[in-house]
Design a protein around this motif. Sequence first.
Motif, PDB file in Angstrom:
ATOM      1  N   GLY A 145       0.899  -1.107   0.023  1.00 37.43           N
ATOM      2  CA  GLY A 145      -0.095  -0.103   0.034  1.00 37.43           C
ATOM      3  C   GLY A 145       0.995   1.136   0.011  1.00 37.43           C
ATOM      4  N   ASN A 146       0.633   2.012   1.087  1.00 40.39           N
ATOM      5  CA  ASN A 146       1.486   3.295   1.133  1.00 40.39           C
ATOM      6  C   ASN A 146       2.710   2.955   2.211  1.00 40.39           C
ATOM      7  OD1 ASN A 146      -0.028   4.767  -0.565  1.00 40.39           O
ATOM      8  ND2 ASN A 146      -1.460   5.317   1.110  1.00 40.39           N
ATOM      9  N   GLN A 147       2.898   1.749   2.453  1.00 40.35           N
ATOM     10  CA  GLN A 147       4.040   1.655   3.320  1.00 40.35           C
ATOM     11  C   GLN A 147       5.069   0.677   2.693  1.00 40.35           C
ATOM     12  OE1 GLN A 147       2.961  -0.776   6.890  1.00 40.35           O
ATOM     13  NE2 GLN A 147       3.918   0.871   8.122  1.00 40.35           N
ATOM     14  N   VAL A 148       6.389   1.257   2.928  1.00 37.04           N
ATOM     15  CA  VAL A 148       7.437   0.093   2.525  1.00 37.04           C
ATOM     16  C   VAL A 148       8.005  -0.340   3.856  1.00 37.04           C
ATOM     17  CG1 VAL A 148       9.846   0.207   1.944  1.00 37.04           C
ATOM     18  CG2 VAL A 148       8.332   1.799   0.700  1.00 37.04           C
ATOM     19  N   ILE A 149       8.008  -1.939   3.569  1.00 36.80           N
ATOM     20  CA  ILE A 149       8.440  -2.808   4.763  1.00 36.80           C
ATOM     21  C   ILE A 149       9.829  -3.212   4.487  1.00 36.80           C
ATOM     22  CG2 ILE A 149       7.819  -4.772   6.043  1.00 36.80           C
ATOM     23  CD1 ILE A 149       5.703  -2.588   6.106  1.00 36.80           C
ATOM     24  N   LEU A 150      10.790  -2.929   5.522  1.00 40.31           N
ATOM     25  CA  LEU A 150      12.052  -3.131   5.455  1.00 40.31           C
ATOM     26  C   LEU A 150      12.086  -4.517   6.279  1.00 40.31           C
ATOM     27  CD1 LEU A 150      13.964   0.115   5.802  1.00 40.31           C
ATOM     28  CD2 LEU A 150      13.327  -1.063   3.856  1.00 40.31           C
ATOM     29  N   LYS A 151      12.360  -5.494   5.697  1.00 37.45           N
ATOM     30  CA  LYS A 151      12.227  -7.009   6.499  1.00 37.45           C
ATOM     31  C   LYS A 151      13.737  -7.223   6.702  1.00 37.45           C
ATOM     32  CE  LYS A 151       8.092  -8.973   4.322  1.00 37.45           C
ATOM     33  NZ  LYS A 151       7.633 -10.121   3.945  1.00 37.45           N
ATOM     34  N   CYS A 152      14.354  -7.182   7.862  1.00 37.01           N
ATOM     35  CA  CYS A 152      15.762  -7.451   8.286  1.00 37.01           C
ATOM     36  C   CYS A 152      15.824  -9.054   9.043  1.00 37.01           C
ATOM     37  CB  CYS A 152      15.713  -6.479   9.705  1.00 37.01           C
ATOM     38  SG  CYS A 152      15.603  -4.716   9.148  1.00 37.01           S
ATOM     39  N   SER A 153      16.931  -9.343   8.573  1.00 32.68           N
ATOM     40  CA  SER A 153      17.399 -10.584   8.786  1.00 32.68           C
ATOM     41  C   SER A 153      17.431 -11.012  10.239  1.00 32.68           C
ATOM     42  CB  SER A 153      18.338 -11.214   8.147  1.00 32.68           C
ATOM     43  OG  SER A 153      19.474 -10.418   8.313  1.00 32.68           O
ATOM     44  N   THR A 154      17.965 -10.072  11.137  1.00 35.02           N
ATOM     45  CA  THR A 154      18.208 -10.168  12.554  1.00 35.02           C
ATOM     46  C   THR A 154      17.597  -9.159  13.418  1.00 35.02           C
ATOM     47  OG1 THR A 154      20.215  -9.057  12.570  1.00 35.02           O
ATOM     48  CG2 THR A 154      20.370 -11.403  11.847  1.00 35.02           C
ATOM     49  N   VAL A 205      18.649  -0.231  11.994  1.00 35.53           N
ATOM     50  CA  VAL A 205      17.976   0.525  10.721  1.00 35.53           C
ATOM     51  C   VAL A 205      16.699   1.524  11.446  1.00 35.53           C
ATOM     52  CG1 VAL A 205      16.630   0.346   8.660  1.00 35.53           C
ATOM     53  CG2 VAL A 205      18.544  -1.299   9.154  1.00 35.53           C
ATOM     54  N   ASP A 206      16.026   0.812  12.520  1.00 35.34           N
ATOM     55  CA  ASP A 206      14.935   1.598  13.007  1.00 35.34           C
ATOM     56  C   ASP A 206      15.188   2.854  13.825  1.00 35.34           C
ATOM     57  OD1 ASP A 206      11.952   0.504  15.004  1.00 35.34           O
ATOM     58  OD2 ASP A 206      12.319   1.821  13.452  1.00 35.34           O
ATOM     59  N   LYS A 207      15.723   3.684  13.062  1.00 34.71           N
ATOM     60  CA  LYS A 207      16.144   4.968  13.595  1.00 34.71           C
ATOM     61  C   LYS A 207      15.710   6.034  12.962  1.00 34.71           C
ATOM     62  CE  LYS A 207      20.248   3.080  15.751  1.00 34.71           C
ATOM     63  NZ  LYS A 207      21.787   3.363  15.783  1.00 34.71           N
ATOM     64  N   PRO A 208      15.113   7.271  13.199  1.00 38.53           N
ATOM     65  CA  PRO A 208      14.600   8.339  12.769  1.00 38.53           C
ATOM     66  C   PRO A 208      15.022   8.726  11.376  1.00 38.53           C
ATOM     67  CG  PRO A 208      14.043   8.804  15.007  1.00 38.53           C
ATOM     68  CD  PRO A 208      15.060   7.546  14.995  1.00 38.53           C
ATOM     69  N   ALA A 209      16.438   8.908  11.461  1.00 41.54           N
ATOM     70  CA  ALA A 209      17.304   9.565  10.380  1.00 41.54           C
ATOM     71  C   ALA A 209      17.233   8.638   9.121  1.00 41.54           C
ATOM     72  CB  ALA A 209      18.673   9.909  10.968  1.00 41.54           C
ATOM     73  N   VAL A 223       5.125   8.119   0.995  1.00 38.52           N
ATOM     74  CA  VAL A 223       5.102   6.763   1.759  1.00 38.52           C
ATOM     75  C   VAL A 223       5.413   6.574   3.255  1.00 38.52           C
ATOM     76  CG1 VAL A 223       4.952   5.395  -0.404  1.00 38.52           C
ATOM     77  CG2 VAL A 223       7.195   6.037   0.811  1.00 38.52           C
ATOM     78  N   GLN A 224       5.278   5.691   3.952  1.00 35.76           N
ATOM     79  CA  GLN A 224       5.623   5.566   5.141  1.00 35.76           C
ATOM     80  C   GLN A 224       6.704   4.167   5.324  1.00 35.76           C
ATOM     81  OE1 GLN A 224       2.464   4.852   7.894  1.00 35.76           O
ATOM     82  NE2 GLN A 224       1.986   7.257   8.006  1.00 35.76           N
ATOM     83  N   VAL A 225       7.666   4.332   6.198  1.00 34.74           N
ATOM     84  CA  VAL A 225       8.597   3.148   6.218  1.00 34.74           C
ATOM     85  C   VAL A 225       8.655   2.461   7.745  1.00 34.74           C
ATOM     86  CG1 VAL A 225      11.172   2.416   5.881  1.00 34.74           C
ATOM     87  CG2 VAL A 225       9.975   4.347   4.363  1.00 34.74           C
ATOM     88  N   LYS A 226       8.618   1.305   7.753  1.00 44.28           N
ATOM     89  CA  LYS A 226       8.547   0.162   8.962  1.00 44.28           C
ATOM     90  C   LYS A 226       9.716  -0.542   8.554  1.00 44.28           C
ATOM     91  CE  LYS A 226       5.722  -2.578  11.655  1.00 44.28           C
ATOM     92  NZ  LYS A 226       4.333  -3.209  11.881  1.00 44.28           N
ATOM     93  N   ALA A 227      10.461  -0.782   9.721  1.00 47.35           N
ATOM     94  CA  ALA A 227      11.607  -1.919   9.764  1.00 47.35           C
ATOM     95  C   ALA A 227      11.105  -2.968  10.658  1.00 47.35           C
ATOM     96  CB  ALA A 227      12.859  -1.243  10.400  1.00 47.35           C
ATOM     97  N   VAL A 228      11.040  -4.093  10.407  1.00 49.56           N
ATOM     98  CA  VAL A 228      10.692  -5.375  11.185  1.00 49.56           C
ATOM     99  C   VAL A 228      11.506  -6.369  11.216  1.00 49.56           C
ATOM    100  CG1 VAL A 228       8.397  -4.873  10.585  1.00 49.56           C
ATOM    101  CG2 VAL A 228       9.412  -6.375   9.005  1.00 49.56           C
ATOM    102  N   ASP A 229      11.616  -7.061  12.080  1.00 50.61           N
ATOM    103  CA  ASP A 229      12.517  -8.239  12.540  1.00 50.61           C
ATOM    104  C   ASP A 229      11.990  -9.608  11.620  1.00 50.61           C
ATOM    105  OD1 ASP A 229      13.673  -9.860  15.506  1.00 50.61           O
ATOM    106  OD2 ASP A 229      14.450  -9.743  13.378  1.00 50.61           O
ATOM    107  N   GLN A 230      12.728  -9.911  10.842  1.00 47.96           N
ATOM    108  CA  GLN A 230      12.591 -11.161  10.139  1.00 47.96           C
ATOM    109  C   GLN A 230      12.622 -12.672  10.884  1.00 47.96           C
ATOM    110  OE1 GLN A 230      10.797 -11.124   7.500  1.00 47.96           O
ATOM    111  NE2 GLN A 230      10.705 -12.972   6.361  1.00 47.96           N
TER     112      GLN A 230
END
Length: 536
Positions: free
Chosen positions: A464-473, A480-484, A501-508
């Motif tokens: 949708g309007n969100q980019v998901i950053l799937k992190c391996s650890t 990565v999950d820092k404002p800057a 768009v919005q960005v979200k980092a998740v722990d895969q």
Amino acid sequence: MYQALYRKYRPQTFDDVSGQLAVTQTLKTQLMSGHLSHAYLFTGSRGTGKTSCAKILAKAVNCENPQDGNPCNCCKACQAIDSGSCMDVLEIDAASNNGVDNVRDLRDDAIYSPSQVKMRVYIIDEVHMLSISAFNALLKIIEEPPEHLLFILATTELHKVPATILSRCQRFSFRRISQEDIAARLQYVAYQENIDLDDGAAKVLARLADGGMRDGLSLLDQCASATTGELTAERVYACLGIAGEQKCAELMGCIANRDTKTVLTLFNRLYAEGKDLAALLDELACLVRDLMVLKTAGNSGVAMLSGVATDREATELAQRLSSGELIRMMGLLQQTIAGFSRSGSRRMDAELCLLTLCQPELSMDPESLNARLTRLEEQIKSGSFAAALPASRPAPVEEPEEELPPLPDDMDAPPEFDAPPVQEDTPVGFWTDLASAIRRELKPPLLGFFASTPNAPIQGVLQGNQVILKCSTKFIQEMVDKPAVLEMVARKAAAQLGRPVQVKAVDQSARPDNNQNMERLLDFGRAHSDIIKIKE
């Protein structure tokens, strides 16, 4: 006429010899008991007292008034031997008299009784330089000499002396003199010569002497004649044209920081001051050796340090460099120093060496790759894996949204982490282009996480309007999950897609089929070592 300090203060009795108590005590006991051998072999590195003990022994066996195994240095025999006028005590340099004819002449003369003293003594220095035929000519008379004959052989290379000679002599090994003994002797000589020598300078000279008292006295002689006033450590460094422990530790600290600019600036200043380049790199190699000792032996290795840097500096540097890096540094420094003898530009060679030390990524040889990987692994294990984030930028001024057509989604399900990814609606080349744009604004180590390869530590998908950053650890997700970082990724994605768009980092790694993430990260580092650079 001025007499060099090492000649003026040559030991005159066994008690004056520094650092060789085991040798001198045994010789004194033999002299007092009368159980002397007919042939002695003194071995050891240069400047440790071999020739001095040989001359003292020659005086002691002929002294008219020996005192507890020591010569009196007052009788006619002692004075004649000291002045070199005694024809029955001969000192022969085997380096220039190494032929069989020279030994035959010696053998023919040795059978005659002494004319001035009780025993005829032959001191053969650097005996390993004799030829094989000369050694063979010497065998018989050494094995069965006349009662009035004594042989004293001295060598710095024991392995070159034939076994047939070794078996006919009593062997005495002279150890390297400790830095403490050399420093104490230098202080004594300085006091006698009215030289104002401080403790720091004495320690520096003792370290540079490398276990040889003669070298220490020669260095003191050189520095004392080149300066006036108090002789300090800094004046010793300036006189001898070497960097000094402070500069050496500072250089190594900059190399550990990968600060190429500061390293070259400091090197240029030392070069302009006339520092010897070979000595500078040799001191760096000594420091690398000290750091390897600390890495291997821990706190117990402090006693084995050379003193190029202080114990505190060496311990701190050892914690910042991996074993693989130190092995690579040692090899590169030794290779550069060895090449100085045939180099047309030593300065250029030294600068290239320092540049390669600071930037191992410039070389793809196995040692450089191993150095980079061991640094990565040690920082991951210690938890000191730190990112160098770009300076935060002001938030972009939001403009009124325009009516744009809806974007294709990656999946129909809500953006839950455990939902199976469906990427068939993702714009072609979306993540590859986005990752390339992100990498242009990042520095290591984050730079390596945003690779566009299938097994990269981070994979991006559009929902949708969100980019998901799937992190391996979990570790990478926290990095990565820092404002800057998220703001920069959102800005790049918006520029690519044409809308915010919005960005979200998740722990895969929370997924049950991904329980070996750390191993995957290390595998990635090994496979892509050319793009990973750890910066403290």
